[in-house]
Design an enzyme around this catalytic site. Structure first.
Site, PDB file in Angstrom:
ATOM      1  N   GLN A 297      -5.418  -3.191  10.956  1.00 51.25           N
ATOM      2  CA  GLN A 297      -4.291  -2.549  11.637  1.00 51.25           C
ATOM      3  C   GLN A 297      -4.700  -1.273  12.349  1.00 51.25           C
ATOM      4  OE1 GLN A 297      -0.328  -2.772   9.643  1.00 51.25           O
ATOM      5  NE2 GLN A 297      -1.527  -3.411   7.881  1.00 51.25           N
TER       6      GLN A 297
ATOM      7  N   LYS B  29       0.842  -1.207   0.000  1.00 47.56           N
ATOM      8  CA  LYS B  29       0.000   0.000   0.000  1.00 47.56           C
ATOM      9  C   LYS B  29       0.873   1.251   0.000  1.00 47.56           C
ATOM     10  CE  LYS B  29      -2.052  -1.030   3.866  1.00 47.56           C
ATOM     11  NZ  LYS B  29      -1.422  -2.344   4.088  1.00 47.56           N
ATOM     12  N   THR B  30       1.806   1.267   0.931  1.00 47.95           N
ATOM     13  CA  THR B  30       2.650   2.452   1.032  1.00 47.95           C
ATOM     14  C   THR B  30       3.488   2.598  -0.233  1.00 47.95           C
ATOM     15  OG1 THR B  30       2.707   2.204   3.422  1.00 47.95           O
ATOM     16  CG2 THR B  30       4.412   3.576   2.443  1.00 47.95           C
TER      17      THR B  30
ATOM     18  N   ARG C  60       5.156  -7.393  10.889  1.00 41.25           N
ATOM     19  CA  ARG C  60       6.310  -6.512  10.635  1.00 41.25           C
ATOM     20  C   ARG C  60       7.477  -7.295  10.061  1.00 41.25           C
ATOM     21  NH1 ARG C  60       4.125  -2.976   9.197  1.00 41.25           N
ATOM     22  NH2 ARG C  60       2.382  -4.365   9.452  1.00 41.25           N
TER      23      ARG C  60
ATOM     24  N   GLU D 147      -2.099   4.980   6.157  1.00 37.86           N
ATOM     25  CA  GLU D 147      -2.610   4.526   7.466  1.00 37.86           C
ATOM     26  C   GLU D 147      -3.946   5.198   7.789  1.00 37.86           C
ATOM     27  OE1 GLU D 147      -1.102   2.143   9.099  1.00 37.86           O
ATOM     28  OE2 GLU D 147       0.972   2.168   8.382  1.00 37.86           O
TER      29      GLU D 147
HETATM   30  P1  ATP Z   1       1.723  -2.118   5.993  1.00 38.27           P
HETATM   31  O1  ATP Z   1       0.298  -2.552   6.003  1.00 38.27           O
HETATM   32  O2  ATP Z   1       2.539  -2.865   6.968  1.00 38.27           O
HETATM   33  O3  ATP Z   1       1.872  -0.635   6.056  1.00 38.27           O
HETATM   34  P2  ATP Z   1       2.057  -1.939   3.144  1.00 38.27           P
HETATM   35  O4  ATP Z   1       0.860  -2.507   2.538  1.00 38.27           O
HETATM   36  O5  ATP Z   1       2.158  -0.469   3.195  1.00 38.27           O
HETATM   37  O6  ATP Z   1       2.303  -2.587   4.568  1.00 38.27           O
HETATM   38  P3  ATP Z   1       4.623  -1.806   1.898  1.00 38.27           P
HETATM   39  O7  ATP Z   1       5.397  -1.414   3.080  1.00 38.27           O
HETATM   40  O8  ATP Z   1       4.339  -0.789   0.856  1.00 38.27           O
HETATM   41  O9  ATP Z   1       3.295  -2.537   2.344  1.00 38.27           O
HETATM   42  O10 ATP Z   1       5.332  -3.024   1.168  1.00 38.27           O
HETATM   43  C1  ATP Z   1       5.756  -4.164   1.902  1.00 38.27           C
HETATM   44  C2  ATP Z   1       7.010  -4.744   1.260  1.00 38.27           C
HETATM   45  O11 ATP Z   1       6.695  -5.306   0.010  1.00 38.27           O
HETATM   46  C3  ATP Z   1       8.063  -3.707   1.012  1.00 38.27           C
HETATM   47  O12 ATP Z   1       9.310  -4.280   1.238  1.00 38.27           O
HETATM   48  C4  ATP Z   1       7.868  -3.386  -0.455  1.00 38.27           C
HETATM   49  O13 ATP Z   1       9.036  -2.899  -1.037  1.00 38.27           O
HETATM   50  C5  ATP Z   1       7.463  -4.720  -1.020  1.00 38.27           C
HETATM   51  N1  ATP Z   1       6.630  -4.604  -2.230  1.00 38.27           N
HETATM   52  C6  ATP Z   1       5.496  -3.905  -2.342  1.00 38.27           C
HETATM   53  N2  ATP Z   1       4.969  -4.016  -3.586  1.00 38.27           N
HETATM   54  C7  ATP Z   1       5.811  -4.830  -4.275  1.00 38.27           C
HETATM   55  C8  ATP Z   1       5.823  -5.337  -5.604  1.00 38.27           C
HETATM   56  N3  ATP Z   1       4.884  -5.040  -6.491  1.00 38.27           N
HETATM   57  N4  ATP Z   1       6.856  -6.135  -5.929  1.00 38.27           N
HETATM   58  C9  ATP Z   1       7.831  -6.441  -5.055  1.00 38.27           C
HETATM   59  N5  ATP Z   1       7.858  -6.002  -3.809  1.00 38.27           N
HETATM   60  C10 ATP Z   1       6.868  -5.201  -3.394  1.00 38.27           C
HETATM   61 MG    MG Z   2       2.283   0.858   4.832  1.00 38.06          MG
END
Ligand code: ATP
Ligand code: MG
Length: 760
Positions: free
Chosen positions: A263, A40-41, A609, A229
């Site tokens: 979360q 997402k981030t 995490r 978030e």
């Molecule tokens: P959270 O809910 O914990 O905030 P999130 O959904 O924001 O998580 P991110 O932190 O953006 O997730 O990504 C999690 C991990 O997955 C990071 O290491 C990111 O670089 C990797 N990632 C995200 N998208 C891809 C993708 N399309 N291909 C490869 N790696 C990815």
């Molecule tokens: Mg995130």
């Protein structure tokens, strides 16, 4: 631009189709709802990069809100990698607090503040509230400031001004006086030219409500608003977003919010998951995007986290999958006591290190900040580098707070709390009595403490030593203020510490602690180095009181689960999974099912995490306030699905209940549904996770304010509380020269004399 092949659009590289949609579809409101680690981030960052790179908006036309300052910094760095200098000049990328503070400074006058207003930290707020409570004639022991602080925070998070309170709100404190106290507190803040965290958004809301021109200005400025978030935004924050972006409010900005209902862990700070449900109604035509592939964790980690969160009933529900291997099962380790827990974690960390893991890729996530103590002790013993994030540690230390108070008093003369803190540190002859006298005079004359000090120092109201001490301080503050603009922040700090005698005071102290304090002041100067001016540094400090101090170097991270949201580490240790500690006793006692579900989301956040390995620990014994008590493993331990977990115990014998829980047999917590849910050992410690934090509570004596008087004239007889009867020989504003019958001629303030009637 939109049709360029991917190699020319590096910011989109590697994104999966829904992520790419989130990044490139810039028209219309968007809600990105997905589980932990699904990118997402990353998608949000790509969306920002896309906007900047395709010139869909100027950097200054984008409001991007992250949950922590650290996250904002990381996002900025990532953007720089993706689009280079196009990221420069993004003034509104930061937390709600930081961006709101920045905007509020431009309009501070509209809410009775100056652009230099101070942001009070929770400790200052509590000290101020103690005074407010006392001045309202209430007994602070019966109506504690802490309680009022959290109530007012709740009002502010809900977007409520004193006028917006309903009957139930009013009766939430001191038999219906909540509104009165709220209003008094706000007046005090204004007099101090200060606001608290909640005010940052609340003031903006008030301004948007009452000043359509200002509202139109900001609505026109922001073309795109992005929020990470989103599940943890509170009502006030949502109202603010709505005022800026909702079509029904006249907003035209495109709003894109990213979040995960599983979360949501800040309801205790007013976060409201209902904002997610409200969104589609407030923003018609919302495009909802879901992500299901997790890129962060192994199969076992996801399975373990999923098994726990599945117990929650109030969820939107989603499935996650990963292409990653199963990896190693989550390990659950039962240990005898806290020190053994710390010993074991330290050993594991050293082993990971030998296997090539970087310390910065290892984290210990605790439920309550006091849990870090045991690990610190151990790590210091064996020389394992660590840092604590999410506590108040560094900026909370007395010497650091005092040094900061010197800077605040220098730069914000109206900041009475800062002045009060430094007035007699180092000792300059100002006893409690003199300080009380000063405070009384400030109140009566409507002056700030510092202005009152300046006036009083020119009179004989205070005893000689106090007077000259005060005079020296006032002159020093004046001088430092004059020099401040020409000095780099660390140089200003050094000047103040040297000339005030503060450093000399510590140097004269030969104790080990004093040496540590001097080191901390040097550390403070280092921390100030990267700031353009001391004002922005002070603002930074106020904003990071939930402390995300970044230190260079390879270190293990110790932090709370709450502070870890959004972050990821290769290896994660989760200690203290015991009933009463996690879930916390407070959640068990007070919040019912809803609180328990929030604790469970916290467990989900903790497990997710990790990229590669999770170790969960629970101890059979804990020392609470110096007393050993036995504890039960957390119910969450039993909720971990067996197929994703290895359970290790160093324990033999013991209660079958305990063994059942450790070994994941059946439902060892069935009995808890009937009882209070209290483990045998956990009494109060977990309910007061910050019991080790002492609140410095000196409060200025409260007085009944008197209006400045005009009934004293030259030649009139007066009676002074200390000097007795005398005749006024000259008058300069509120300063009088009086020839006292027995004490000679003195300068006094008119507030301290009574007309005695009759001429000399
Ligand atoms: P959270 O809910 O914990 O905030 P999130 O959904 O924001 O998580 P991110 O932190 O953006 O997730 O990504 C999690 C991990 O997955 C990071 O290491 C990111 O670089 C990797 N990632 C995200 N998208 C891809 C993708 N399309 N291909 C490869 N790696 C990815
Ligand atoms: Mg995130």
């Amino acid at each position: 631009m939109a049709s360029l092949p991917e190699p020319d659009r590096p910011w989109l590289q590697g994104l999966n189709p829904p992520q790419r949609a989130a990044a490139t579809l810039l028209e219309g409101p968007m809600l990105l709802l997905a589980g932990a680690g699904t990118g997402k981030t990353r998608a949000l960052t790509a969306r920002l990069a896309h906007m900047l790179a395709t010139r869909a908006a100027w950097p200054s036309q984008i409001l991007a809100v992250t949950f922590t300052n650290k996250a904002a910094r990381e996002m900025r760095e990532r953007l720089r990698e993706l689009v280079g200098d196009a990221v420069e000049g993004m003034p509104f990328l930061g937390t709600f607090h930081a961006t709101a503070a920045r905007i509020l400074r431009r309009h501070a006058g509209l809410v009775g503040l100056t652009p230099n207003f101070t942001i009070l930290d929770p400790d200052d707020v509590e000290r101020l509230l103690k005074r407010v409570i006392a001045e309202a004639g209430l007994d602070e022991r019966r109506w504690p400031a802490k309680g009022l602080a959290s109530l007012l925070d709740r009002f502010k998070n809900a977007g409520k001004l004193p006028a917006d309170l309903d009957a139930a709100d009013l009766h939430a404190f001191a038999d219906g006086r909540a509104g009165d106290l709220y209003a008094r507190y706000q007046a005090e803040l204004r007099a101090l030219d200060a606001c608290d965290f909640g005010d940052l958004i609340l003031h903006l809301l008030a301004i948007l409500r009452t000043h359509p021109d200002v509202k139109a200005e900001w609505q026109a400025r922001f073309r795109h608003i992005l929020v990470d978030e989103f599940q943890d935004t509170n009502a006030a924050q949502y109202q603010w977003l709505r005022a800026l972006a909702a079509p029904s409010e006249g907003g035209t900005a495109t709003l894109c919010c990213v979040g995960d209902d599983d979360q949501s862990i800040y309801s205790w700070r007013g976060a409201d998951i209902a904002n997610i449900l409200r969104f589609e109604r407030d923003f018609p035509g919302t495009r909802v995007i879901r992500l299901e592939q997790n890129y962060r964790s192994t199969g076992h980690i996801l399975g373990a986290a999923g098994g726990v969160i599945a117990r929650n009933r109030g969820r939107l529900g989603k499935t996650l999958w990963t292409e990653a291997r199963d990896g190693e099962p989550v390990e659950v380790v039962a240990v005898w006591d806290g020190p053994e827990e710390a010993r074991l974690v330290a050993e594991r960390i050293e082993r990971l290190q030998r296997e090539g893991a970087a310390l910065s890729d290892i984290a210990i996530l605790v439920r309550a900040i006091f849990q870090t103590r045991e690990f610190e002790d151990r790590f210091i013993q064996i020389g394992l580098p660590y840092r604590i994030v999410g506590g108040f540690r560094f900026y909370e230390r007395a010497e650091v707070r005092e040094a900061l108070a010197y800077l605040r008093a220098t730069l914000s003369p109206a900041d009475g709390l800062a002045f009060e803190r430094i007035a007699n540190t180092p000792r300059r002859g100002l006893g409690e009595k003199s300080l009380a006298r000063l405070a009384a005079f400030a109140r009566a004359s409507g002056l700030s403490l510092q202005a009152a000090a300046a006036a009083l120092a020119e009179t004989d109201e205070l005893p000689g030593p106090a007077r000259s001490g005060l005079r020296g301080l006032v002159a020093g503050l004046r001088r430092w203020r004059e020099l401040a603009p020409s000095l780099r922040p660390p140089a200003l700090l050094d000047l103040v510490l040297d000339e005030s005698g503060y450093r000399a005071m510590l140097e004269a102290d030969r104790s080990v602690e004093a040496a540590g304090r001097l080191e901390n002041l040097r550390e403070l100067a280092r921390a100030m180095e990267e700031w353009p001016d001391a004002e922005s540094f002070l603002e930074h400090v106020a904003l990071v009181m939930d402390n995300e101090r970044d230190e260079a170097g390879e270190k293990v991270t110790l932090m709370t689960l709450h502070a870890a949201k959004g972050l990821e580490f290769g290896h994660v240790f989760l200690p203290g999974w015991e009933e009463g500690l996690f879930p916390s006793q407070r959640a068990l006692d007070e919040g019912g099912e809803a609180s328990l579900e929030e604790e469970r989301r916290l467990a989900y956040v903790g497990i997710t995490r990790a990229r590669r390995r999770v170790t969960i620990l629970h101890a059979a014994n804990r020392r609470v306030y110096g007393q050993w008590t036995s504890s039960l493993p957390s119910r969450f331990v039993a909720e971990l699905p067996n197929e994703h977990v290895t359970r290790v115990t160093t324990m033999t014998g013991g209660a079958s209940l305990w063994r059942a829980a450790v070994m994941g047999e059946d439902d060892p917590f069935a009995h808890l549904a009937r009882s209070t849910g209290r483990g045998p050992g956990w009494s109060r410690a977990a309910a007061q996770p910050r019991h080790d934090r002492t609140i410095e509570g000196r409060v200025l004596a409260s007085t009944v304010g008197r209006a400045p008087r005009a009934d004293i004239a030259v030649g009139g007889r007066v009676f002074h509380q200390k000097f007795g009867p005398g005749t006024v020989t000259a008058k300069d504003g509120s300063r009088l020269e009086v020839a006292f019958d027995h004490a000679g001629t003195k300068m006094v303030m008119d507030d301290f004399v009574e007309p005695a009637g009759g001429a000399a």
